[in-house]
Design an enzyme around this catalytic site. Sequence first.
Site, PDB file in Angstrom:
ATOM      1  CG  ASP A 143      -0.128   0.195   2.533  1.00  0.00           C
ATOM      2  OD1 ASP A 143       0.155   1.387   3.183  1.00  0.00           O
ATOM      3  OD2 ASP A 143       0.552  -0.856   2.950  1.00  0.00           O
ATOM      4  CB  SER A 144       1.075   4.206   0.669  1.00  0.00           C
ATOM      5  OG  SER A 144       1.203   5.469   0.538  1.00  0.00           O
ATOM      6  CB  ALA A 145       5.737   4.219   0.487  1.00  0.00           C
ATOM      7  CG  HIS A 268      -3.166   7.341   0.793  1.00  0.00           C
ATOM      8  ND1 HIS A 268      -2.830   6.842  -0.313  1.00  0.00           N
ATOM      9  CD2 HIS A 268      -2.419   7.225   1.668  1.00  0.00           C
ATOM     10  CE1 HIS A 268      -1.588   6.435  -0.241  1.00  0.00           C
ATOM     11  NE2 HIS A 268      -1.443   6.578   0.922  1.00  0.00           N
TER      12      HIS A 268
END
Length: 293
Positions: A143-145, A268
């Site tokens: 997820d995300s980074a 997010h």
Amino acid sequence: MSLLLTATRRLLVLRPRTTTTEQTLDRAIARRGGPAPVSRAVKRVAVVDERIVDGRRVVRLTPRQKPRGGHLIYTHGGCYTFPLIGAHWGILATLVRRAGITIDVPLYGLAPEHTATEAADWLETIYDDAVAEFGPVVSLAGDSAGGGLALAQAVRYRDSGRPAPRHVILISPWLDATLINPGAAAVAPLDHMLAVPGLVRAGRLWAGDLDPSDPLVSPLSSDLAGLPPIHIEQGDHDLFYADAEELHRRITRAGGRSDFRLTRGGFHVFVGAPWIPEARAALARIAAVLRQG
């Protein structure tokens, strides 16, 4: 769009944003602690083991029920500067329970002390070990980074001639550390979690001696042909929405397989909020992909 999703998104304005400015990011890094301990939810569904690989922890979650045979390497988000948090364990507990797979959670080194190059080399060892143990059923997710890391790994393994991951699953992925896509600025007023200045700072720290646009840091700039199937879960109230959509377009144009699932009103990594029906639906889709092998 559910009322719970809308209400949760509106409440996010009450949370401090670590990425508002370069200074807020640096102050948050100075205060950061270690990774969240493995949750009770995980321990209910998985046997938890740890090992040390080249000085860093890798947590393995093995289903208490008979595993289906697949294996997942999950890299967590946190701007490359913050450790794994409780919400990550919630995602992982659900995937163990619903997909019945074994999961490795590598606790990679964080910026500014560590860099993308270090992480890539270390994660390559984790991947090679998993392929040697499980064969051609290893998938990547994040997820995300951590989503950016998962895609960058898939590109690196293709280029090095390694066996391809079975699937690559990206949850609200951070794909371009420079955030030059005009779509990011357009979505910024809707995103109450992320802000461009601090993220760009985090991207520079993570890049180390590399340019932040290097494919190892910003995998959206990679050659995207010849990758394994990609599954993307993304919300449209997320600063990373435009780049995730662009990734889907580029993979499709390159002849690859990309399943882009957009959640209207999704913030997010909304997938980490299990009280939201849209989060449960997204996790069900991810588990279905992982059950394929």
